[in-house]
Scaffold this motif. Structure first.
Motif, PDB file in Angstrom:
ATOM      1  N   PHE A  80       3.958  -4.107 -15.644  1.00 31.80           N
ATOM      2  CA  PHE A  80       4.057  -5.116 -16.686  1.00 31.80           C
ATOM      3  C   PHE A  80       2.991  -6.181 -16.455  1.00 31.80           C
ATOM      4  O   PHE A  80       2.480  -6.345 -15.344  1.00 31.80           O
ATOM      5  N   LYS A  81       2.648  -6.884 -17.517  1.00 28.32           N
ATOM      6  CA  LYS A  81       1.573  -7.872 -17.464  1.00 28.32           C
ATOM      7  C   LYS A  81       1.874  -8.934 -16.411  1.00 28.32           C
ATOM      8  O   LYS A  81       2.955  -9.517 -16.368  1.00 28.32           O
ATOM      9  N   GLY A  82       0.896  -9.163 -15.514  1.00 28.72           N
ATOM     10  CA  GLY A  82       1.045 -10.161 -14.465  1.00 28.72           C
ATOM     11  C   GLY A  82       1.597  -9.610 -13.168  1.00 28.72           C
ATOM     12  O   GLY A  82       1.587 -10.308 -12.149  1.00 28.72           O
ATOM     13  N   LYS A  83       2.054  -8.356 -13.165  1.00 28.90           N
ATOM     14  CA  LYS A  83       2.581  -7.740 -11.941  1.00 28.90           C
ATOM     15  C   LYS A  83       1.444  -7.510 -10.956  1.00 28.90           C
ATOM     16  O   LYS A  83       0.381  -6.982 -11.306  1.00 28.90           O
ATOM     17  N   ILE A  84       1.653  -7.910  -9.702  1.00 23.70           N
ATOM     18  CA  ILE A  84       0.650  -7.734  -8.649  1.00 23.70           C
ATOM     19  C   ILE A  84       1.109  -6.624  -7.715  1.00 23.70           C
ATOM     20  O   ILE A  84       2.259  -6.622  -7.253  1.00 23.70           O
ATOM     21  N   ILE A  85       0.221  -5.674  -7.443  1.00 28.94           N
ATOM     22  CA  ILE A  85       0.546  -4.600  -6.510  1.00 28.94           C
ATOM     23  C   ILE A  85      -0.472  -4.591  -5.373  1.00 28.94           C
ATOM     24  O   ILE A  85      -1.627  -4.983  -5.555  1.00 28.94           O
ATOM     25  N   ASP A  86      -0.023  -4.153  -4.205  1.00 30.95           N
ATOM     26  CA  ASP A  86      -0.936  -3.932  -3.088  1.00 30.95           C
ATOM     27  C   ASP A  86      -1.675  -2.621  -3.336  1.00 30.95           C
ATOM     28  O   ASP A  86      -1.096  -1.647  -3.849  1.00 30.95           O
ATOM     29  N   LEU A  87      -2.936  -2.605  -2.979  1.00 35.53           N
ATOM     30  CA  LEU A  87      -3.746  -1.406  -3.209  1.00 35.53           C
ATOM     31  C   LEU A  87      -3.843  -0.568  -1.942  1.00 35.53           C
ATOM     32  O   LEU A  87      -4.146  -1.074  -0.857  1.00 35.53           O
ATOM     33  N   ASN A  88      -3.538   0.713  -2.087  1.00 32.61           N
ATOM     34  CA  ASN A  88      -3.697   1.694  -1.015  1.00 32.61           C
ATOM     35  C   ASN A  88      -3.943   3.043  -1.672  1.00 32.61           C
ATOM     36  O   ASN A  88      -3.995   3.143  -2.908  1.00 32.61           O
ATOM     37  N   GLU A  89      -4.095   4.070  -0.881  1.00 29.48           N
ATOM     38  CA  GLU A  89      -4.395   5.396  -1.448  1.00 29.48           C
ATOM     39  C   GLU A  89      -3.331   5.841  -2.430  1.00 29.48           C
ATOM     40  O   GLU A  89      -3.634   6.403  -3.492  1.00 29.48           O
ATOM     41  N   SER A  90      -2.060   5.599  -2.098  1.00 25.40           N
ATOM     42  CA  SER A  90      -0.958   6.031  -2.954  1.00 25.40           C
ATOM     43  C   SER A  90      -0.957   5.300  -4.290  1.00 25.40           C
ATOM     44  O   SER A  90      -0.870   5.919  -5.352  1.00 25.40           O
ATOM     45  N   SER A  91      -1.060   3.968  -4.262  1.00 27.90           N
ATOM     46  CA  SER A  91      -1.019   3.196  -5.510  1.00 27.90           C
ATOM     47  C   SER A  91      -2.252   3.459  -6.367  1.00 27.90           C
ATOM     48  O   SER A  91      -2.176   3.444  -7.597  1.00 27.90           O
ATOM     49  N   LEU A  92      -3.383   3.734  -5.736  1.00 25.61           N
ATOM     50  CA  LEU A  92      -4.594   4.025  -6.507  1.00 25.61           C
ATOM     51  C   LEU A  92      -4.495   5.361  -7.231  1.00 25.61           C
ATOM     52  O   LEU A  92      -5.024   5.519  -8.332  1.00 25.61           O
TER      53      LEU A  92
END
Length: 319
Positions: free
Chosen positions: A217-229
């Motif tokens: 959703f708009k404004g949601k912040i996620i940590d970036l790693n191989e899985s999330s990418l």
């Protein structure tokens, strides 16, 4: 007379652009809820009015006339929606295909699907099954699925189907079984009359097997790693169009700057067609951004097939 015609055309153009638009169903994607030949009204105000993006376009035309584009990208407005409201779960939604990034937003091909997951929902895809917020998604009774039955049981099944006034489409023979497609309701009724005669064939069209993820959703912040990418790569590339975006060694670089997290710029939905056999939906094109949504399918105003008008479907509501 000329003034009357001009004013009428302007009113029709205004209504079609901002309020209501007719859409012809030409595929089996939403069978059995919507059939080929249904003409439906799209309520463009249901989720707020999306303002035109392509400002130079010939009204009342398709994207091409005699093979030539009917619009120009020389003058483009930024995406804007007024009186915005979110999509409700279960709505049948008309939206532009987000993967056609070579076209302006409002000139991409149109698709029709049912919204099954909302921004912020947890989704798990496992062996063709969808688990939303911990609950298996079973679809509506009209959802069409593939079923198999023993070829030796065909006559008995046909007799029962005829008695119950259920039409079983001609199926494909695989070994000693026949594969056909039916609505979930019809399959249930047949199985009640002839116990365990039909077996569901799992859909193999999932793209994220055995993986749990969040609908952004708009404004949601996620940590970036191989899985999330892996999960959100498509979204990031779409949202950062025009920038130099690279994914190298499990890391995201935007304009050569390494990113440790990412903030989504739009809200997203998960759309599934009622006919899982013939579908172009989130199973194949992924998350659907709110910016791509045109409106809500609200009414079948006319319906016809090769035999003529289907009066029982005309002016019926869509659920």
């Amino acid at each position: 007379m000329g003034k009357v015609i001009l004013v009428t055309l302007l009113i029709v153009l205004l209504v079609r652009s901002f309020f209501l638009e007719s859409f012809s169903v030409s595929s089996a994607q939403m069978e059995m809820t919507l059939l080929r030949g249904d003409k439906i009204l799209i309520n463009k105000t249901a989720y707020g009015i999306r303002m035109p993006v392509t400002l130079l376009s010939i009204p009342f035309t398709f994207d091409k006339i005699f093979g030539i584009k009917s619009y120009s990208t020389a003058l483009q407005a930024p995406y804007k929606r007024i009186f915005a409201r979110g999509v409700d779960r279960g709505d049948i939604v008309l939206f532009n295909n987000p993967l056609e990034t070579d076209k302006p937003l409002d000139k991409r091909s149109l698709l029709l699907s049912r919204c099954v997951a909302l921004p912020g929902d947890s989704m798990r895809v496992e062996n063709g099954l969808f688990i939303i917020n911990g609950r298996s998604y079973s679809g509506c009774p009209n959802t069409a699925e593939e079923y198999s039955f023993k070829a030796s049981a065909k006559k008995e099944l046909d007799d029962i189907a005829k008695e119950l006034q259920i039409s079983i489409p001609v199926g494909t023979v695989r070994g000693d079984s026949v594969i056909t497609h039916l609505s979930k309701y019809d399959a249930f009724v047949l199985n009640e009359s002839l116990s365990d005669s039909l077996t569901l064939v799992p859909c193999k069209k999932d793209t994220l097997k055995s993986h749990t993820f969040l609908i952004p959703f708009k404004g949601k912040i996620i940590d970036l790693n191989e899985s999330s990418l892996v999960v959100y790569k498509q979204i990031i590339l779409q949202e950062q169009e025009g920038k130099d975006v690279k994914i190298e060694g499990g890391e995201l670089l935007i304009d050569d700057i390494r990113q440790v997290d990412y903030t989504f710029e739009d809200s997203y939905y998960w759309m599934l067609s009622d006919n899982s056999i013939h579908s172009t939906d989130s199973r194949s094109i992924g998350f659907i951004p709110f910016s791509s949504i045109v409106g809500k399918a609200s009414l079948i105003w006319h319906s016809s097939d090769e035999n003529g008008t289907r009066p029982e479907r005309c002016f019926s509501s869509i659920k």
